[in-house]
Motif scaffolding. Structure first.
Motif, short mmCIF file in Angstrom:
data_model
loop_
_atom_site.label_atom_id
_atom_site.label_comp_id
_atom_site.label_asym_id
_atom_site.label_seq_id
_atom_site.Cartn_x
_atom_site.Cartn_y
_atom_site.Cartn_z
N GLY A 118 0.76 -1.23 0.00
CA GLY A 118 0.00 0.00 0.00
C GLY A 118 0.79 1.28 0.00
N HIS A 119 2.10 1.22 -0.04
CA HIS A 119 2.90 2.44 -0.03
C HIS A 119 3.05 2.99 -1.44
CE1 HIS A 119 3.98 2.52 4.21
NE2 HIS A 119 4.00 1.19 4.13
N SER A 120 3.43 4.25 -1.49
CA SER A 120 3.58 4.97 -2.75
C SER A 120 5.05 5.21 -3.05
CB SER A 120 2.85 6.31 -2.68
OG SER A 120 3.25 7.16 -3.74
N PRO A 121 5.42 5.29 -4.33
CA PRO A 121 6.80 5.65 -4.67
C PRO A 121 7.22 7.00 -4.09
CG PRO A 121 5.68 4.79 -6.59
CD PRO A 121 4.63 4.98 -5.54
N LEU A 122 6.21 7.83 -3.75
CA LEU A 122 6.52 9.16 -3.23
C LEU A 122 6.58 9.20 -1.72
CD1 LEU A 122 4.37 11.34 -5.67
CD2 LEU A 122 6.76 10.64 -5.88
N ASP A 123 6.30 8.07 -1.07
CA ASP A 123 6.51 8.02 0.38
C ASP A 123 7.99 8.22 0.67
OD1 ASP A 123 3.86 7.63 0.85
OD2 ASP A 123 4.01 5.48 1.26
N THR A 124 8.27 8.74 1.85
CA THR A 124 9.66 9.10 2.15
C THR A 124 10.24 8.23 3.26
OG1 THR A 124 8.96 10.78 3.75
CG2 THR A 124 9.29 11.49 1.45
N VAL A 125 11.56 8.19 3.25
CA VAL A 125 12.33 7.49 4.27
C VAL A 125 13.60 8.29 4.50
CG1 VAL A 125 13.46 6.04 2.56
CG2 VAL A 125 13.36 5.28 4.92
N VAL A 126 14.11 8.26 5.71
CA VAL A 126 15.28 9.06 6.05
C VAL A 126 16.56 8.28 5.75
CG1 VAL A 126 16.50 10.31 7.87
CG2 VAL A 126 14.00 10.30 7.81
N ASP A 127 17.40 8.87 4.93
CA ASP A 127 18.71 8.29 4.63
C ASP A 127 19.72 8.90 5.60
OD1 ASP A 127 20.86 7.01 3.42
OD2 ASP A 127 21.14 8.61 1.95
N GLU A 128 20.20 8.11 6.52
CA GLU A 128 21.05 8.61 7.60
C GLU A 128 21.89 7.45 8.13
OE1 GLU A 128 18.36 9.78 10.68
OE2 GLU A 128 17.32 7.86 10.66
N PRO A 129 22.91 7.75 8.93
CA PRO A 129 23.65 6.65 9.56
C PRO A 129 22.69 5.78 10.35
CG PRO A 129 24.83 8.71 9.81
CD PRO A 129 23.50 9.06 9.23
N TYR A 130 22.84 4.48 10.19
CA TYR A 130 21.82 3.58 10.73
C TYR A 130 22.49 2.27 11.11
CZ TYR A 130 17.47 0.78 10.77
OH TYR A 130 16.42 -0.04 11.11
N CYS A 131 22.20 1.77 12.29
CA CYS A 131 22.78 0.51 12.76
C CYS A 131 21.68 -0.40 13.29
CB CYS A 131 23.81 0.77 13.87
SG CYS A 131 25.27 1.68 13.30
N ILE A 132 21.90 -1.69 13.12
CA ILE A 132 20.96 -2.70 13.60
C ILE A 132 21.74 -3.68 14.46
CG2 ILE A 132 19.36 -4.53 12.94
CD1 ILE A 132 18.94 -3.12 10.30
N ASN A 133 21.17 -4.02 15.58
CA ASN A 133 21.79 -5.01 16.46
C ASN A 133 21.26 -6.39 16.06
OD1 ASN A 133 23.34 -6.06 18.52
ND2 ASN A 133 21.69 -5.86 20.03
N ILE A 134 22.13 -7.21 15.50
CA ILE A 134 21.75 -8.54 15.02
C ILE A 134 22.11 -9.55 16.09
CG2 ILE A 134 22.06 -10.26 13.21
CD1 ILE A 134 22.86 -8.00 11.34
N PRO A 135 21.14 -10.25 16.64
CA PRO A 135 21.43 -11.24 17.68
C PRO A 135 22.45 -12.28 17.20
CG PRO A 135 19.07 -10.86 17.52
CD PRO A 135 19.70 -10.15 16.36
N GLY A 136 23.47 -12.46 18.01
CA GLY A 136 24.50 -13.43 17.68
C GLY A 136 25.59 -12.91 16.79
#
Length: 714
Positions: free
Chosen positions: A446-464
């Motif tokens: 249901g999202h649109s190509p014009l929906d936005t997302v923030v491009d920024e430094p980003y980290c994810i904690n991956i278990p293990g």
């Protein structure tokens, strides 16, 4: 009684029977003075030793001669018995014309033109009456000019061959064999021993045994040849030879070879073509024109000389043939589609493929014009843009939106058979070429190509595994961007955020449903193409986007039947499967991918006058570079890299792969009318009223709503 009286009276017996008058005794020679000549001394008698030696050697000669003629009689008797025994086992000549242990597969393109053969090709039975007389004469001239005058074995030919072998420094039985056509036919028949898989591991091993050149083997061939001469007529023996001789490129018999090399029947060959075919008999693989046309033509010149020398051609005919040497047919010269043919064969059941005992005819989806375009594009880029000596490889696949494969190039060497196919057999990381499936998931939810997302430094904690921080290729961040911009510029952080928001399982499901069957990564690196796939799979998945969102199974076979029969035993009408995303989502995704070529990282792939959409892909350390895209007519995928995973130097998906794609599609679309892409531009957001974000399909709940707000903003 005095002596004089005795001489006068004579004997009583003489008077009774009538004594014959005696001639007077010759006068004794007198010496000088009237004296009797002195008596000569008689020579002493010769000794009888010489007579003993003569008698001894005479006895030896008689013994040897007796042994020879008796042995000769025994040999003649044994040979006669062997000939009679073999004669009794020889079948009717019709059973010997096709002696293949396995069948053949003939592959035709989408227009019904033959482009490849597999297995032992047999073009059909021919006879001395149906073939071109030039072909018959060429075979006789080069192989056995006294064929119609000997009894199967030519002592003169054997003696000549031994003399030539010794003169050239070989053993008497090495090199020239002096075999007649009948003896060669006996060898082709393997002395009547059929192929048995329980005895020989392969047909190659069987044929190697049949070609043994030992003295004992040649003796057996001679005996078998004499039995054949007793059983069959000369023309029947020649018919067997013409139908069974191996002539390179998988061709068994002159009809198959004529079709293979010239695209015509053996009844239609001219003198230069006949000479080329006959010239193959001495070394079929070496002189095959598909391996070296020049070498084959040079050999044909020798055969033409023999034909002229033996009166089969006039001087003018021979000169005309030399001036116009035989050329390969267009299909044989192109040798196109080797990788494609191998792929189609690998998809067949074994009983219709490599181990078939039938002659199989397959109609395929291959378009030889498109295949040639892809091969030319590959050669052009590597000649013009890649440094000499580079071992980099590439692969190309072109298909229609329904999955019908039109061209396949599995490596830089395009004229090969049985080689490693990088389009189907190489599983490589896909890099950013996987990102369209991340955004396809978002659009479907249901999202649109014009929906936005923030491009920024980003980290994810991956278990293990600990913390993982994705970065963009440029090591820069661009703040709030639309989904369309994130795909256009191939930004990594937004792709990871969107995949996390949509759910990695949902992304995997969409990619898998589009036809990517390889194991997909379980972690967030999935969004950046950490998983491996083949070029064929990826191109097929992109075809699903072009056709409006339905899955695609790439296919190359449309019909399979047995030679001489009309019943279709296997067939494929289309490769389109079930719908994966809705048509609106597919149209919007195409709109986003069009921006990649017109404005983004894939600008080198642009086709002037044509709308095109696609996506670049470059893996970590540039070990793989991809470009996959499509017009309204065709989908094409390109992969580039090293077989040993060596990093590419200065190459990204938007570089050389995009240029190969461009060169391929320019050639493919030559002469065609441009068509618009089936893309759908997104509706612009209404400024006066702030729209509520749509909830993702599948009921992800409030936790997902909160995550979406954090990622995309309010």
């Amino acid at each position: 009684m005095t002596d004089s009286k005795r001489r006068k009276s004579g004997l009583i017996a003489d008077k009774r029977y009538g004594a014959k008058s005696k001639s007077p005794a010759p006068a004794k020679p007198r010496g000088a003075g009237g004296k009797p000549a002195p008596k000569r001394k008689s020579k002493p008698p010769r000794r009888s030793g010489g007579n003993v030696i003569t008698r001894f050697f005479g006895w030896i000669f008689g013994l040897v001669w007796g042994l020879i003629w008796r042995t000769g009689m025994i040999v003649v008797l044994l040979v006669g018995l062997a000939v009679a025994l073999i004669y009794s086992t020889l079948p009717d000549v019709s059973a010997l014309l096709d002696g293949r242990a396995r069948g053949s597969v003939t592959l035709m393109d989408r227009d019904g033109k033959v482009f490849a053969w597999r297995g032992d090709q047999f073009g059909g039975v021919i006879t001395t009456d149906t073939v071109s007389p030039h072909l018959k004469n060429a075979v006789l001239a080069t192989e056995d000019k006294r064929f119609y005058y000997h009894f199967g074995v030519s002592p003169r030919g054997v003696a000549s061959a031994v003399r030539i072998n010794l003169r050239e420094g070989r053993g008497p039985l090495s090199g020239h064999g002096g075999s007649t056509i009948t003896q060669q036919t006996a060898k082709l028949l393997c002395l009547g021993v059929p192929y048995d898989p329980a005895v020989w591991k392969s047909e190659a091993e069987y044929e190697s045994d049949c070609r043994q050149g030992s003295l004992w083997r040649k003796i057996k061939e001679a005996v078998f040849a004499m039995a054949m001469e007793a059983k069959y007529s000369k023309d029947e023996i020649l018919n067997i030879y013409l139908n069974r001789a191996f002539l390179g490129a998988g061709a068994r018999g002159f009809e198959a070879a004529s079709q293979r090399y010239f695209g015509k029947s053996a009844a239609q060959v001219n003198p230069s073509e006949a000479a080329m075919l006959a010239g193959l008999l001495v070394a079929p693989t070496r002189y095959a024109p598909t391996n070296s046309l020049k070498r084959s033509q040079e050999r044909a010149q020798v055969v033409l000389g023999l034909m002229e020398e033996q009166g089969y051609l006039t001087a003018d005919q021979a000169q005309a043939a030399r001036a116009n040497p035989a050329l390969l047919s267009e299909a044989a010269a192109a040798q196109a589609g080797g990788y494609f043919a191998d792929w189609v064969m690998s998809e067949l059941p074994d009983y219709f493929g490599g181990n078939t005992t039938e002659d199989v005819i397959i109609k395929t989806t291959l378009d030889q014009r498109i295949q040639t375009s892809a091969e030319e594009a590959m050669r052009f880029i590597f000649q013009e843009k890649v440094r000499d000596g580079s071992k980099a490889q590439a692969a190309i696949v072109v298909m229609s939106a329904d999955g019908a494969v039109r061209a396949m190039v599995g490596g830089r060497d395009t004229r090969v058979t049985g080689a490693f196919n990088r389009a189907t057999q190489a599983a490589r990381q896909t890099g950013s070429s996987f990102k369209p499936f991340v955004y396809a998931t978002a659009l479907e939810m249901g999202h649109s190509p014009l929906d936005t997302v923030v491009d920024e430094p980003y980290c994810i904690n991956i278990p293990g595994s600990g913390q993982w921080c994705p970065k963009n290729y440029t090591n820069k961040y661009y703040g709030r961007v639309t989904l369309a911009q994130a795909l256009k510029d191939s930004l990594n952080v937004p792709a990871v955020k969107v995949a996390e928001a949509m759910g990695l399982n949902n992304v995997r499901r969409v990619a898998s449903d589009f036809g990517i069957e390889s194991d997909l990564a379980a972690g967030p690196a999935l969004a950046l193409g950490a998983s491996e796939s083949s070029l064929l799979e990826m191109t097929g998945a992109y075809a699903g986007i072009l056709n409006g969102g339905s899955s695609v199974e790439p296919y190359g076979l449309t019909e399979l039947r047995l030679q001489g029969e009309n019943e279709v035993l296997m067939g494929t009408g289309t490769g389109i499967g079930e719908r994966v995303i809705n048509a609106e989502a597919a149209g919007q995704l195409i709109w986003m991918m069009e921006k990649v070529i017109s404005e983004g990282s894939g600008r080198r792939a642009a086709l002037p006058g044509w709308q095109a959409a696609g996506k670049t892909g470059t893996t970590q350390a540039a070990r793989d570079a991809w470009f996959i895209g499509f017009t309204a007519d065709y989908v094409a995928g390109v992969w580039m890299g090293y077989d040993d995973n060596t990093p590419l130097s200065g190459v990204t998906g938007g570089g050389l792969p995009a240029e190969i794609w461009h060169e391929t599609m320019i050639r493919v679309h030559e002469g065609m009318t441009p068509k618009p892409l089936p893309m759908q531009a997104p509706r612009q957001p209404v400024v006066v009223a702030k729209p509520k974000p749509k909830k993702p399909q599948g009921g992800l709940g409030q936790a997902v709503d909160k995550l979406l707000k954090d990622l995309f903003g309010n």
